[in-house]
Design a protein around this motif. Sequence first.
Motif, PDB file in Angstrom:
ATOM      1  N   THR A 108       0.863  -1.170   0.000  1.00  0.00           N
ATOM      2  CA  THR A 108       0.000   0.000   0.000  1.00  0.00           C
ATOM      3  C   THR A 108       0.907   1.230   0.000  1.00  0.00           C
ATOM      4  N   PHE A 109       0.377   2.339  -0.435  1.00  0.00           N
ATOM      5  CA  PHE A 109       1.194   3.548  -0.518  1.00  0.00           C
ATOM      6  C   PHE A 109       1.708   3.952   0.863  1.00  0.00           C
ATOM      7  N   ARG A 110       0.832   3.949   1.870  1.00  0.00           N
ATOM      8  CA  ARG A 110       1.229   4.398   3.205  1.00  0.00           C
ATOM      9  C   ARG A 110       2.299   3.501   3.799  1.00  0.00           C
ATOM     10  N   ARG A 111       2.119   2.192   3.725  1.00  0.00           N
ATOM     11  CA  ARG A 111       3.088   1.271   4.323  1.00  0.00           C
ATOM     12  C   ARG A 111       4.408   1.276   3.562  1.00  0.00           C
ATOM     13  N   THR A 112       4.353   1.476   2.256  1.00  0.00           N
ATOM     14  CA  THR A 112       5.587   1.530   1.487  1.00  0.00           C
ATOM     15  C   THR A 112       6.379   2.790   1.818  1.00  0.00           C
ATOM     16  N   ILE A 113       5.676   3.905   1.995  1.00  0.00           N
ATOM     17  CA  ILE A 113       6.351   5.135   2.411  1.00  0.00           C
ATOM     18  C   ILE A 113       7.037   4.931   3.747  1.00  0.00           C
TER      19      ILE A 113
ATOM     20  N   PHE B 121      17.119  18.882   7.116  1.00  0.00           N
ATOM     21  CA  PHE B 121      17.377  19.407   5.774  1.00  0.00           C
ATOM     22  C   PHE B 121      17.636  18.288   4.764  1.00  0.00           C
ATOM     23  N   ILE B 122      17.947  17.083   5.261  1.00  0.00           N
ATOM     24  CA  ILE B 122      18.086  15.910   4.380  1.00  0.00           C
ATOM     25  C   ILE B 122      16.773  15.144   4.322  1.00  0.00           C
ATOM     26  N   ARG B 123      16.152  14.952   5.490  1.00  0.00           N
ATOM     27  CA  ARG B 123      14.949  14.139   5.567  1.00  0.00           C
ATOM     28  C   ARG B 123      13.783  14.740   4.783  1.00  0.00           C
ATOM     29  N   PHE B 124      13.561  16.051   4.908  1.00  0.00           N
ATOM     30  CA  PHE B 124      12.393  16.665   4.287  1.00  0.00           C
ATOM     31  C   PHE B 124      12.417  16.572   2.757  1.00  0.00           C
ATOM     32  N   PRO B 125      13.487  17.024   2.070  1.00  0.00           N
ATOM     33  CA  PRO B 125      13.483  16.893   0.600  1.00  0.00           C
ATOM     34  C   PRO B 125      13.488  15.442   0.123  1.00  0.00           C
ATOM     35  N   THR B 126      14.123  14.555   0.908  1.00  0.00           N
ATOM     36  CA  THR B 126      14.114  13.139   0.515  1.00  0.00           C
ATOM     37  C   THR B 126      12.714  12.566   0.598  1.00  0.00           C
ATOM     38  N   LEU B 127      11.971  12.942   1.637  1.00  0.00           N
ATOM     39  CA  LEU B 127      10.589  12.481   1.767  1.00  0.00           C
ATOM     40  C   LEU B 127       9.726  13.009   0.627  1.00  0.00           C
ATOM     41  N   LEU B 128       9.915  14.254   0.261  1.00  0.00           N
ATOM     42  CA  LEU B 128       9.168  14.802  -0.870  1.00  0.00           C
ATOM     43  C   LEU B 128       9.446  14.008  -2.140  1.00  0.00           C
ATOM     44  N   PHE B 129      10.717  13.680  -2.343  1.00  0.00           N
ATOM     45  CA  PHE B 129      11.088  12.890  -3.521  1.00  0.00           C
ATOM     46  C   PHE B 129      10.455  11.502  -3.468  1.00  0.00           C
ATOM     47  N   LEU B 130      10.446  10.892  -2.274  1.00  0.00           N
ATOM     48  CA  LEU B 130       9.855   9.565  -2.132  1.00  0.00           C
ATOM     49  C   LEU B 130       8.360   9.590  -2.426  1.00  0.00           C
ATOM     50  N   TYR B 131       7.672  10.613  -1.904  1.00  0.00           N
ATOM     51  CA  TYR B 131       6.236  10.724  -2.167  1.00  0.00           C
ATOM     52  C   TYR B 131       5.975  10.838  -3.664  1.00  0.00           C
ATOM     53  N   LEU B 132       6.771  11.625  -4.351  1.00  0.00           N
ATOM     54  CA  LEU B 132       6.588  11.790  -5.790  1.00  0.00           C
ATOM     55  C   LEU B 132       6.898  10.498  -6.534  1.00  0.00           C
ATOM     56  N   LEU B 133       8.055   9.892  -6.217  1.00  0.00           N
ATOM     57  CA  LEU B 133       8.475   8.683  -6.911  1.00  0.00           C
ATOM     58  C   LEU B 133       7.493   7.539  -6.683  1.00  0.00           C
ATOM     59  N   LEU B 134       7.126   7.316  -5.419  1.00  0.00           N
ATOM     60  CA  LEU B 134       6.228   6.201  -5.117  1.00  0.00           C
ATOM     61  C   LEU B 134       4.807   6.480  -5.592  1.00  0.00           C
ATOM     62  N   GLY B 135       4.423   7.752  -5.639  1.00  0.00           N
ATOM     63  CA  GLY B 135       3.117   8.077  -6.203  1.00  0.00           C
ATOM     64  C   GLY B 135       3.039   7.671  -7.663  1.00  0.00           C
ATOM     65  N   ILE B 136       4.087   7.975  -8.420  1.00  0.00           N
ATOM     66  CA  ILE B 136       4.142   7.576  -9.825  1.00  0.00           C
ATOM     67  C   ILE B 136       4.186   6.054  -9.947  1.00  0.00           C
ATOM     68  N   TYR B 137       4.951   5.433  -9.057  1.00  0.00           N
ATOM     69  CA  TYR B 137       5.126   3.975  -9.094  1.00  0.00           C
ATOM     70  C   TYR B 137       3.789   3.262  -8.857  1.00  0.00           C
ATOM     71  N   PHE B 138       3.057   3.690  -7.840  1.00  0.00           N
ATOM     72  CA  PHE B 138       1.778   3.034  -7.548  1.00  0.00           C
ATOM     73  C   PHE B 138       0.729   3.354  -8.604  1.00  0.00           C
TER      74      PHE B 138
END
Length: 286
Positions: free
Chosen positions: A159-164, A177-194
């Motif tokens: 599921t999207f939530r558990r994969t995130i 400053f590392i975690r926030f932009p990486t999370l944004l990238f993950l949300y975008l990447l996994l959103g496209i993936y799902f």
Amino acid sequence: MPGSSPFPGLQKLSPSVYLWEPPSTHSTAIPTDPPPSPPPKLILLFTWMSAQPVHISKYIHSYQTHYPTSPILLIRSSPLDGLYHRTSTQHRRLTPAVHHLLATLQPTNTTPKPELLIHLFSNGGSLQFSNFLATHRQTTPTPFPPHIKILDSCPGRATFRRTILAFASPLSASPLFIRFPTLLFLYLLLGIYFLAIRLRLLSDPVLRVRETLNEVRQGEERRCYIYSTADPMVGWRDVEAHAVEARERGCKVRRERFGKTGHCAHVREGDGGRYWGVVKGVWEGE
């Protein structure tokens, strides 16, 4: 190629594979109080995605304590194993592990007691095990050896939530400053993936692993699911549904449900007494 290892005492065989071999003194020692069942001739550990060496080492140390004469093959998993690496890359990385398995467990015409203990962690470890089976089939016509399987915190459903949560867990100790932009990238990447999975442009790797675990069971003697109702990444109902299907297909199934432990953290209950009691009990046929 072999190289330096983040695990003291383990030899690096490939970017994904590490080997621990017991000291020669153990191999020649005669135990004064032999165990109810001979120890595994080989232990395969397929760890969860992005598992850190400090956490993996605790399991390695416990296995070394319980089975000091058993070699350990460690197979790690990363996010790239599920999202990017090609099949040929996976096979190249896992081939050293397959070769060691074939050298350690010689094929026989009889049906001996299992000498191989396989321990899978989470969907990441299950995916690597699926890749390992494919590499084994590509490498040799020899049937997969008799074995016993431990499934820790798996298999779930994607599921999207558990994969995130799974992909973001290694970032918990990172600066903001590392975690926030990486999370944004993950949300975008996994959103496209799902979205691609929903549109059937890509197959669901977790669903494929769930099917593989119950369809490709050559050599499996019995299995045990260790899971928790408090696991935020793998739903306990998804694990139990898989266990029910496995039993319906003829597998010998044991289930151990924990109540308060997190993902791949069931060993923490009671200082590991129940957890390792289950592992030893499954190996010995309880």
